[in-house]
Design a protein around this motif. Structure first.
Motif, PDB file in Angstrom:
ATOM      1  N   ARG A 243       1.733   6.110   6.322  1.00  0.00           N
ATOM      2  CA  ARG A 243       0.664   6.913   5.710  1.00  0.00           C
ATOM      3  C   ARG A 243       0.719   8.351   6.201  1.00  0.00           C
ATOM      4  N   GLY A 244       1.085   8.526   7.476  1.00  0.00           N
ATOM      5  CA  GLY A 244       1.230   9.886   7.987  1.00  0.00           C
ATOM      6  C   GLY A 244       2.287  10.662   7.225  1.00  0.00           C
ATOM      7  N   ARG A 245       3.420  10.015   6.925  1.00  0.00           N
ATOM      8  CA  ARG A 245       4.468  10.673   6.136  1.00  0.00           C
ATOM      9  C   ARG A 245       3.975  11.004   4.733  1.00  0.00           C
ATOM     10  N   THR A 262      -7.868   9.350   8.328  1.00  0.00           N
ATOM     11  CA  THR A 262      -8.752   8.369   7.697  1.00  0.00           C
ATOM     12  C   THR A 262      -8.667   8.454   6.167  1.00  0.00           C
ATOM     13  N   THR A 263      -7.502   8.837   5.673  1.00  0.00           N
ATOM     14  CA  THR A 263      -7.262   8.894   4.229  1.00  0.00           C
ATOM     15  C   THR A 263      -6.100   7.960   3.927  1.00  0.00           C
ATOM     16  N   TYR A 264      -6.307   7.013   3.019  1.00  0.00           N
ATOM     17  CA  TYR A 264      -5.360   5.917   2.818  1.00  0.00           C
ATOM     18  C   TYR A 264      -4.762   6.026   1.419  1.00  0.00           C
ATOM     19  N   ILE A 265      -3.560   6.582   1.346  1.00  0.00           N
ATOM     20  CA  ILE A 265      -2.895   6.835   0.068  1.00  0.00           C
ATOM     21  C   ILE A 265      -1.562   6.110   0.069  1.00  0.00           C
ATOM     22  N   ASP A 266      -1.331   5.313  -0.964  1.00  0.00           N
ATOM     23  CA  ASP A 266      -0.116   4.507  -1.025  1.00  0.00           C
ATOM     24  C   ASP A 266       1.065   5.290  -1.574  1.00  0.00           C
ATOM     25  N   GLN A 267       2.257   4.779  -1.271  1.00  0.00           N
ATOM     26  CA  GLN A 267       3.486   5.354  -1.801  1.00  0.00           C
ATOM     27  C   GLN A 267       3.462   5.350  -3.323  1.00  0.00           C
ATOM     28  N   GLY A 268       3.899   6.447  -3.924  1.00  0.00           N
ATOM     29  CA  GLY A 268       3.976   6.543  -5.378  1.00  0.00           C
ATOM     30  C   GLY A 268       2.784   7.213  -6.025  1.00  0.00           C
ATOM     31  N   VAL A 269       1.685   7.392  -5.294  1.00  0.00           N
ATOM     32  CA  VAL A 269       0.526   8.105  -5.842  1.00  0.00           C
ATOM     33  C   VAL A 269       0.883   9.579  -5.996  1.00  0.00           C
ATOM     34  N   ARG A 270       0.495  10.172  -7.117  1.00  0.00           N
ATOM     35  CA  ARG A 270       0.798  11.577  -7.399  1.00  0.00           C
ATOM     36  C   ARG A 270      -0.510  12.362  -7.477  1.00  0.00           C
ATOM     37  N   ILE A 277      -9.529  15.850  -0.902  1.00  0.00           N
ATOM     38  CA  ILE A 277      -9.860  14.446  -0.691  1.00  0.00           C
ATOM     39  C   ILE A 277     -10.556  14.297   0.651  1.00  0.00           C
ATOM     40  N   HIS A 278     -11.735  13.698   0.620  1.00  0.00           N
ATOM     41  CA  HIS A 278     -12.547  13.515   1.821  1.00  0.00           C
ATOM     42  C   HIS A 278     -12.159  12.231   2.557  1.00  0.00           C
ATOM     43  N   PRO A 279     -12.687  12.022   3.757  1.00  0.00           N
ATOM     44  CA  PRO A 279     -12.311  10.847   4.548  1.00  0.00           C
ATOM     45  C   PRO A 279     -12.692   9.515   3.900  1.00  0.00           C
ATOM     46  N   ASN A 280     -11.980   8.477   4.350  1.00  0.00           N
ATOM     47  CA  ASN A 280     -12.220   7.086   3.957  1.00  0.00           C
ATOM     48  C   ASN A 280     -11.996   6.825   2.473  1.00  0.00           C
ATOM     49  N   VAL A 281     -11.193   7.642   1.855  1.00  0.00           N
ATOM     50  CA  VAL A 281     -10.800   7.425   0.462  1.00  0.00           C
ATOM     51  C   VAL A 281      -9.552   6.547   0.442  1.00  0.00           C
ATOM     52  N   CYS A 293      -9.254  18.735  -8.356  1.00  0.00           N
ATOM     53  CA  CYS A 293     -10.214  17.640  -8.342  1.00  0.00           C
ATOM     54  C   CYS A 293     -10.896  17.574  -6.974  1.00  0.00           C
ATOM     55  N   LEU A 294     -12.045  16.922  -6.945  1.00  0.00           N
ATOM     56  CA  LEU A 294     -12.773  16.681  -5.700  1.00  0.00           C
ATOM     57  C   LEU A 294     -13.065  15.199  -5.607  1.00  0.00           C
ATOM     58  N   ILE A 295     -12.596  14.579  -4.526  1.00  0.00           N
ATOM     59  CA  ILE A 295     -12.836  13.152  -4.316  1.00  0.00           C
ATOM     60  C   ILE A 295     -13.618  13.015  -3.024  1.00  0.00           C
ATOM     61  N   GLU A 296     -14.854  12.582  -3.153  1.00  0.00           N
ATOM     62  CA  GLU A 296     -15.766  12.523  -2.018  1.00  0.00           C
ATOM     63  C   GLU A 296     -15.550  11.247  -1.199  1.00  0.00           C
ATOM     64  N   PRO A 297     -16.205  11.147  -0.030  1.00  0.00           N
ATOM     65  CA  PRO A 297     -15.920  10.036   0.885  1.00  0.00           C
ATOM     66  C   PRO A 297     -16.103   8.651   0.271  1.00  0.00           C
ATOM     67  N   SER A 298     -15.234   7.733   0.747  1.00  0.00           N
ATOM     68  CA  SER A 298     -15.335   6.296   0.472  1.00  0.00           C
ATOM     69  C   SER A 298     -15.108   5.921  -0.981  1.00  0.00           C
ATOM     70  N   ALA A 299     -14.470   6.776  -1.753  1.00  0.00           N
ATOM     71  CA  ALA A 299     -14.066   6.393  -3.100  1.00  0.00           C
ATOM     72  C   ALA A 299     -12.850   5.475  -3.016  1.00  0.00           C
ATOM     73  N   VAL A 300     -12.754   4.528  -3.968  1.00  0.00           N
ATOM     74  CA  VAL A 300     -11.620   3.613  -4.050  1.00  0.00           C
ATOM     75  C   VAL A 300     -11.026   3.744  -5.446  1.00  0.00           C
ATOM     76  N   ILE A 301      -9.761   4.139  -5.519  1.00  0.00           N
ATOM     77  CA  ILE A 301      -9.112   4.441  -6.807  1.00  0.00           C
ATOM     78  C   ILE A 301      -7.805   3.674  -6.864  1.00  0.00           C
ATOM     79  N   LYS A 302      -7.619   2.891  -7.922  1.00  0.00           N
ATOM     80  CA  LYS A 302      -6.397   2.096  -8.054  1.00  0.00           C
ATOM     81  C   LYS A 302      -5.898   2.155  -9.490  1.00  0.00           C
ATOM     82  N   GLY A 303      -4.659   2.598  -9.661  1.00  0.00           N
ATOM     83  CA  GLY A 303      -3.999   2.553 -10.958  1.00  0.00           C
ATOM     84  C   GLY A 303      -4.649   3.413 -12.026  1.00  0.00           C
TER      85      GLY A 303
END
Length: 457
Positions: A243-245, A262-270, A277-281, A293-303
């Motif tokens: 995730r750091g990379r 504290t930001t969790y973004i998977d490989q392949g997300v563009r 992007i705020h924390p815990n997203v 765009c603005l993505i506030e804390p604790s949002a969960v976005i998939k696909g």
């Protein structure tokens, strides 16, 4: 690089994972663990990739179905790394060149390191190049034993090592570059006369050295790249490094992460430029997010496919949705699969959507469920509105035309169509189509009983 192939060893069960899932299929950064070395050797130029599977081989092979550069070999019995490579040799028939050999549980190895290793292997005309690392505490690793000129004489496993050999700090990473002509001759000659009664791939180094062939070490710059994963604690550690990379690459490309740790973004997300992007997203799957765009804390976005200038407020959850430009979502909204929101739509707090298309400029500001619906432009959906899309047997659609105003606490009992520019009065249960330019009202008349409160007393 047509003269480069790769063999990835992924047959082990991984008992220390304490799992019903084979180790190499555990998710890591949005992909199965084994995907990382496969993708890395592909990026390094391998034109043929042989994946050696064993436990749950069908599950592993199903994941790579359709990836035409990946071939499979099955190791029915796990008799050592040398035996695993022997199982892969039939899939290398007709190939001549260099063969990279890696384990499927070493996901952090980088493309740049493999490319540099291959360059050195070729420039020095080596027969075997071993990727090594220097560990202050090398417990559990095979040790690199060199001659006076600094070339590798052999690799000794810790269980077979002498006290002097155990004091060596240069370790074998389990990653090799080997000339295919030598590999196909050396592998059938392996013996299992060792403490484990296994066929060690490392024994080919001793054979090459005895023949006077060049076996060299290629020290890795970052020892973390050769980290193996044996349990869930190491899986979590590797995930943090990956995730750091990912996060660093996004930030260097113009995305702002308020707190990368504290930001969790998977490989392949563009993600586009000047998006914050705020924390815990959590962002995963085949997600694409535009610019500004603005993505506030604790949002969960998939696909999801998200346009430019979109605001996703705190606690919103979105899956397989399409969001056009300048949309505002949340807080605490839930967008389920099949949702499409056109430009300038507003979805407010505690609004849930599923299989809807909502036209430009429309809004549902709070406490609403919209499912299986087509909603036109400039529509106002009042608080507490529900599309009653399920009759207990089948799902039905609600169609709402342009410029419709829907009051609070309205129920649309689908299938029903609302004509453009209509007004649906608060508290109405709509069971029939409403023509354009109409007022629909369906509620019991109000009754006032004067003096009722005094009589009660």
């Amino acid at each position: 690089m047509n003269n480069l192939a790769a063999v990835i060893l992924a047959a082990g069960k991984g008992t220390r994972m304490k799992s019903n899932i084979v180790k190499v299929m555990h998710p890591l950064g949005g992909l199965p663990m084994v995907s990382w070395p496969v993708n890395t050797v592909r990026e390094a130029g391998a034109s043929r990739i042989v994946l050696v599977t064993g436990h749950q081989s069908e599950k592993v092979q199903d994941f790579f179905e359709g990836q035409t550069d990946v071939r499979f070999a099955v190791q029915e019995e796990q008799l050592g790394t040398g035996h695993a490579v022997a199982c892969a040799l039939p899939a290398l028939l007709g190939f001549s060149g260099m063969v990279l050999i890696l384990c499927g549980d070493v996901p952090l190895i980088s493309t740049a390191t493999l490319e540099a290793m291959v360059r050195q292997h070729r420039s020095r005309h080596a027969v075997i190049t071993v990727l090594t690392a220097d560990f202050a505490q090398p417990n559990g690793y095979g040790r690199i034993v060199k001659d006076g000129d600094g070339f590798i004489k052999r690799i000794v496993e810790e269980k077979d090592a002498t006290d002097a050999e155990r004091r060596i700090t240069e370790i074998n990473s389990g990653i090799y570059c080997v000339e295919s002509d030598f590999l196909t001759v050396a592998i059938p000659n392996l013996k299992n006369d060792n403490a484990q009664r296994e066929y060690y791939l490392t024994d080919i180094i001793k054979e090459a050295a005895n023949l006077g062939l060049l076996c060299q070490a290629f020290p890795v710059a970052d020892p973390a790249e050769v980290m193996g994963i044996n349990d869930r604690a190491q899986l979590a550690e590797a995930g943090q490094l990956l995730r750091g990379r990912i996060n660093k690459a996004l930030m260097l490309a113009g995305t702002t992460l308020i707190d990368p740790l504290t930001t969790y973004i998977d490989q392949g997300v563009r993600i586009g430029r000047d998006t914050t992007i705020h924390p815990n997203v959590h962002i995963s799957g085949d997600t694409e997010i535009g610019n500004n765009c603005l993505i506030e804390p604790s949002a969960v976005i998939k696909g999801c496919k998200i346009g430019n200038g979109v605001i996703i407020k705190t606690g919103s959850v979105m899956m397989d949705a399409v969001i056009h430009d300048d949309v505002a979502i949340g807080p605490m909204a839930h967008l389920r699969p099949g949702t499409e929101l056109k430009e300038h739509v507003k979805i407010g707090n505690f609004v849930e959507t599923k299989k809807i298309v909502m036209g430009e400029g429309s809004k549902a500001s709070h406490l609403t469920y919209l499912g299986d619906a087509a909603i036109g432009t400039n529509v106002n959906i009042g608080c507490g509105t529900i599309t009653c899309n399920y009759d207990g047997v089948k799902k039905h659609r609600t169609v709402i035309g342009d410029d419709v105003f829907v009051g609070s606490d309205v129920q649309f009992v689908a299938p029903v169509t609302i004509g453009r520019n209509s007004l649906i009065a608060a508290g109405t249960t709509v069971t029939r189509d409403v023509p354009p330019d109409s007022l629909a009202i369906a509620r019991a008349p109000q009754v006032n009983k004067e003096g009722w409160k005094l009589k009660k007393k």
